[in-house]
Design a protein around this motif. Structure first.
Motif, PDB file in Angstrom:
ATOM      1  N   ALA A 115       0.786  -1.239   0.000  1.00 15.18           N
ATOM      2  CA  ALA A 115       0.000   0.000   0.000  1.00 15.18           C
ATOM      3  C   ALA A 115       0.820   1.292   0.000  1.00 15.18           C
ATOM      4  O   ALA A 115       0.317   2.332  -0.386  1.00 15.18           O
ATOM      5  N   ALA A 116       2.064   1.257   0.463  1.00 16.06           N
ATOM      6  CA  ALA A 116       2.931   2.444   0.478  1.00 16.06           C
ATOM      7  C   ALA A 116       2.337   3.614   1.265  1.00 16.06           C
ATOM      8  O   ALA A 116       2.386   4.760   0.833  1.00 16.06           O
ATOM      9  N   PHE A 117       1.793   3.330   2.453  1.00 16.56           N
ATOM     10  CA  PHE A 117       1.166   4.375   3.276  1.00 16.56           C
ATOM     11  C   PHE A 117       2.114   5.530   3.579  1.00 16.56           C
ATOM     12  O   PHE A 117       1.719   6.688   3.545  1.00 16.56           O
ATOM     13  N   GLN A 118       3.370   5.219   3.912  1.00 16.09           N
ATOM     14  CA  GLN A 118       4.308   6.274   4.292  1.00 16.09           C
ATOM     15  C   GLN A 118       4.636   7.210   3.134  1.00 16.09           C
ATOM     16  O   GLN A 118       5.007   8.359   3.346  1.00 16.09           O
ATOM     17  N   ARG A 119       4.483   6.747   1.945  1.00 14.43           N
ATOM     18  CA  ARG A 119       4.752   7.589   0.771  1.00 14.43           C
ATOM     19  C   ARG A 119       3.627   8.589   0.518  1.00 14.43           C
ATOM     20  O   ARG A 119       3.863   9.710   0.088  1.00 14.43           O
ATOM     21  N   PHE A 120       2.384   8.174   0.783  1.00 13.08           N
ATOM     22  CA  PHE A 120       1.243   8.988   0.388  1.00 13.08           C
ATOM     23  C   PHE A 120       0.540   9.727   1.525  1.00 13.08           C
ATOM     24  O   PHE A 120      -0.229  10.649   1.270  1.00 13.08           O
ATOM     25  N   PHE A 121       0.760   9.318   2.779  1.00 11.52           N
ATOM     26  CA  PHE A 121       0.006   9.901   3.887  1.00 11.52           C
ATOM     27  C   PHE A 121       0.912  10.355   5.027  1.00 11.52           C
ATOM     28  O   PHE A 121       2.032   9.878   5.175  1.00 11.52           O
ATOM     29  N   LYS A 122       0.352  11.233   5.866  1.00 12.19           N
ATOM     30  CA  LYS A 122       0.973  11.605   7.130  1.00 12.19           C
ATOM     31  C   LYS A 122      -0.132  11.642   8.173  1.00 12.19           C
ATOM     32  O   LYS A 122      -1.323  11.652   7.842  1.00 12.19           O
ATOM     33  N   ILE A 123       0.233  11.662   9.430  1.00 13.82           N
ATOM     34  CA  ILE A 123      -0.759  11.701  10.502  1.00 13.82           C
ATOM     35  C   ILE A 123      -1.609  12.951  10.336  1.00 13.82           C
ATOM     36  O   ILE A 123      -1.097  14.038  10.095  1.00 13.82           O
ATOM     37  N   GLY A 124      -2.912  12.788  10.470  1.00 10.47           N
ATOM     38  CA  GLY A 124      -3.855  13.892  10.305  1.00 10.47           C
ATOM     39  C   GLY A 124      -4.518  13.919   8.933  1.00 10.47           C
ATOM     40  O   GLY A 124      -5.536  14.570   8.755  1.00 10.47           O
ATOM     41  N   ASP A 125      -3.937  13.206   7.964  1.00 10.90           N
ATOM     42  CA  ASP A 125      -4.559  13.129   6.638  1.00 10.90           C
ATOM     43  C   ASP A 125      -5.828  12.291   6.698  1.00 10.90           C
ATOM     44  O   ASP A 125      -6.033  11.503   7.624  1.00 10.90           O
ATOM     45  N   LYS A 126      -6.658  12.428   5.691  1.00  6.36           N
ATOM     46  CA  LYS A 126      -7.878  11.641   5.576  1.00  6.36           C
ATOM     47  C   LYS A 126      -7.609  10.402   4.726  1.00  6.36           C
ATOM     48  O   LYS A 126      -6.996  10.487   3.663  1.00  6.36           O
ATOM     49  N   LEU A 127      -8.047   9.256   5.213  1.00  2.00           N
ATOM     50  CA  LEU A 127      -7.999   8.021   4.451  1.00  2.00           C
ATOM     51  C   LEU A 127      -9.405   7.782   3.913  1.00  2.00           C
ATOM     52  O   LEU A 127     -10.368   7.736   4.677  1.00  2.00           O
ATOM     53  N   LYS A 128      -9.522   7.641   2.612  1.00  2.00           N
ATOM     54  CA  LYS A 128     -10.823   7.394   1.986  1.00  2.00           C
ATOM     55  C   LYS A 128     -10.811   5.996   1.394  1.00  2.00           C
ATOM     56  O   LYS A 128      -9.970   5.670   0.564  1.00  2.00           O
ATOM     57  N   VAL A 129     -11.737   5.164   1.859  1.00  2.00           N
ATOM     58  CA  VAL A 129     -11.846   3.792   1.376  1.00  2.00           C
ATOM     59  C   VAL A 129     -13.234   3.567   0.793  1.00  2.00           C
ATOM     60  O   VAL A 129     -14.208   4.190   1.211  1.00  2.00           O
ATOM     61  N   VAL A 130     -13.307   2.668  -0.181  1.00  2.00           N
ATOM     62  CA  VAL A 130     -14.588   2.331  -0.803  1.00  2.00           C
ATOM     63  C   VAL A 130     -15.187   1.172  -0.018  1.00  2.00           C
ATOM     64  O   VAL A 130     -14.591   0.107   0.097  1.00  2.00           O
ATOM     65  N   ASN A 131     -16.380   1.395   0.537  1.00  2.00           N
ATOM     66  CA  ASN A 131     -17.072   0.373   1.319  1.00  2.00           C
ATOM     67  C   ASN A 131     -17.499  -0.752   0.390  1.00  2.00           C
ATOM     68  O   ASN A 131     -18.301  -0.547  -0.510  1.00  2.00           O
ATOM     69  N   PRO A 132     -16.978  -1.982   0.609  1.00  2.00           N
ATOM     70  CA  PRO A 132     -17.311  -3.081  -0.297  1.00  2.00           C
ATOM     71  C   PRO A 132     -18.762  -3.549  -0.171  1.00  2.00           C
ATOM     72  O   PRO A 132     -19.304  -4.151  -1.085  1.00  2.00           O
ATOM     73  N   GLY A 133     -19.399  -3.270   0.957  1.00  2.00           N
ATOM     74  CA  GLY A 133     -20.787  -3.689   1.164  1.00  2.00           C
ATOM     75  C   GLY A 133     -21.796  -2.758   0.531  1.00  2.00           C
ATOM     76  O   GLY A 133     -22.936  -3.127   0.277  1.00  2.00           O
ATOM     77  N   THR A 134     -21.398  -1.523   0.288  1.00  2.00           N
ATOM     78  CA  THR A 134     -22.268  -0.532  -0.331  1.00  2.00           C
ATOM     79  C   THR A 134     -21.493   0.118  -1.470  1.00  2.00           C
ATOM     80  O   THR A 134     -20.838   1.135  -1.277  1.00  2.00           O
ATOM     81  N   PRO A 135     -21.533  -0.492  -2.661  1.00  2.00           N
ATOM     82  CA  PRO A 135     -20.744   0.043  -3.776  1.00  2.00           C
ATOM     83  C   PRO A 135     -21.010   1.525  -4.020  1.00  2.00           C
ATOM     84  O   PRO A 135     -22.150   1.985  -3.955  1.00  2.00           O
ATOM     85  N   GLY A 136     -19.936   2.249  -4.257  1.00  2.00           N
ATOM     86  CA  GLY A 136     -20.056   3.673  -4.511  1.00  2.00           C
ATOM     87  C   GLY A 136     -20.011   4.534  -3.265  1.00  2.00           C
ATOM     88  O   GLY A 136     -19.970   5.746  -3.351  1.00  2.00           O
ATOM     89  N   THR A 137     -20.005   3.905  -2.083  1.00  2.00           N
ATOM     90  CA  THR A 137     -19.947   4.652  -0.826  1.00  2.00           C
ATOM     91  C   THR A 137     -18.492   4.762  -0.372  1.00  2.00           C
ATOM     92  O   THR A 137     -17.805   3.750  -0.224  1.00  2.00           O
ATOM     93  N   ILE A 138     -18.050   5.990  -0.152  1.00  2.00           N
ATOM     94  CA  ILE A 138     -16.689   6.226   0.312  1.00  2.00           C
ATOM     95  C   ILE A 138     -16.730   6.582   1.790  1.00  2.00           C
ATOM     96  O   ILE A 138     -17.473   7.470   2.200  1.00  2.00           O
ATOM     97  N   VAL A 139     -15.945   5.852   2.579  1.00  2.00           N
ATOM     98  CA  VAL A 139     -15.852   6.087   4.017  1.00  2.00           C
ATOM     99  C   VAL A 139     -14.559   6.850   4.269  1.00  2.00           C
ATOM    100  O   VAL A 139     -13.501   6.454   3.792  1.00  2.00           O
ATOM    101  N   GLU A 140     -14.660   7.947   5.024  1.00  2.00           N
ATOM    102  CA  GLU A 140     -13.494   8.801   5.299  1.00  2.00           C
ATOM    103  C   GLU A 140     -13.149   8.760   6.778  1.00  2.00           C
ATOM    104  O   GLU A 140     -14.015   8.959   7.630  1.00  2.00           O
ATOM    105  N   LYS A 141     -11.879   8.487   7.077  1.00  2.00           N
ATOM    106  CA  LYS A 141     -11.384   8.459   8.450  1.00  2.00           C
ATOM    107  C   LYS A 141     -10.096   9.272   8.528  1.00  2.00           C
ATOM    108  O   LYS A 141      -9.376   9.414   7.541  1.00  2.00           O
ATOM    109  N   THR A 142      -9.782   9.795   9.716  1.00  2.00           N
ATOM    110  CA  THR A 142      -8.550  10.540   9.930  1.00  2.00           C
ATOM    111  C   THR A 142      -7.463   9.589  10.411  1.00  2.00           C
ATOM    112  O   THR A 142      -7.681   8.794  11.335  1.00  2.00           O
ATOM    113  N   ILE A 143      -6.283   9.675   9.802  1.00  2.00           N
ATOM    114  CA  ILE A 143      -5.163   8.811  10.172  1.00  2.00           C
ATOM    115  C   ILE A 143      -4.536   9.325  11.470  1.00  2.00           C
ATOM    116  O   ILE A 143      -4.195  10.496  11.584  1.00  2.00           O
ATOM    117  N   THR A 144      -4.387   8.423  12.462  1.00  2.00           N
ATOM    118  CA  THR A 144      -3.806   8.801  13.742  1.00  2.00           C
ATOM    119  C   THR A 144      -2.412   8.215  13.954  1.00  2.00           C
ATOM    120  O   THR A 144      -1.663   8.714  14.799  1.00  2.00           O
TER     121      THR A 144
END
Length: 91
Positions: free
Chosen positions: A25-54
């Motif tokens: 995934a190369a998290f350290q290349r693309f993110f830093k603490i405090g950034d938003k991680l956006k993932v596509v919910n596999p149970g609800t296609p088209g729904t993006i879940v956003e969380k803050t990286i801690t």
């Protein structure tokens, strides 16, 4: 100009957990603490879940601010994509 593109690799997420496990995934290349991680919910296609990286442990493990409410593997995530344009319009 900016937008979002699919990040490299895939994610595994477990319901009730704040941990995100990546596969190349190369998290350290693309993110830093405090950034938003956006993932596509596999149970609800088209729904993006956003969380803050801690916390980012390494390129394939990170923590977010709140628990996920779904479980899945081979989950797609989004990374920011930027194109910097010079004043003359070229990049």
């Amino acid at each position: 100009m900016s937008g979002e593109v699919t990040g490299p690799g895939t994610l595994t997420i477990t319901s009730g957990s704040r941990a995100v496990e990546g596969s190349t995934a190369a998290f350290q290349r693309f993110f830093k603490i405090g950034d938003k991680l956006k993932v596509v919910n596999p149970g609800t296609p088209g729904t993006i879940v956003e969380k803050t990286i801690t916390a980012i442990t390494d390129d394939d493990n990170l923590l977010v601010d709140s628990e996920f409410n779904f479980t899945g593997s081979s989950i797609v995530y989004l990374i920011p994509s930027y194109i910097y344009v010079r004043p003359d319009g070229f990049y």
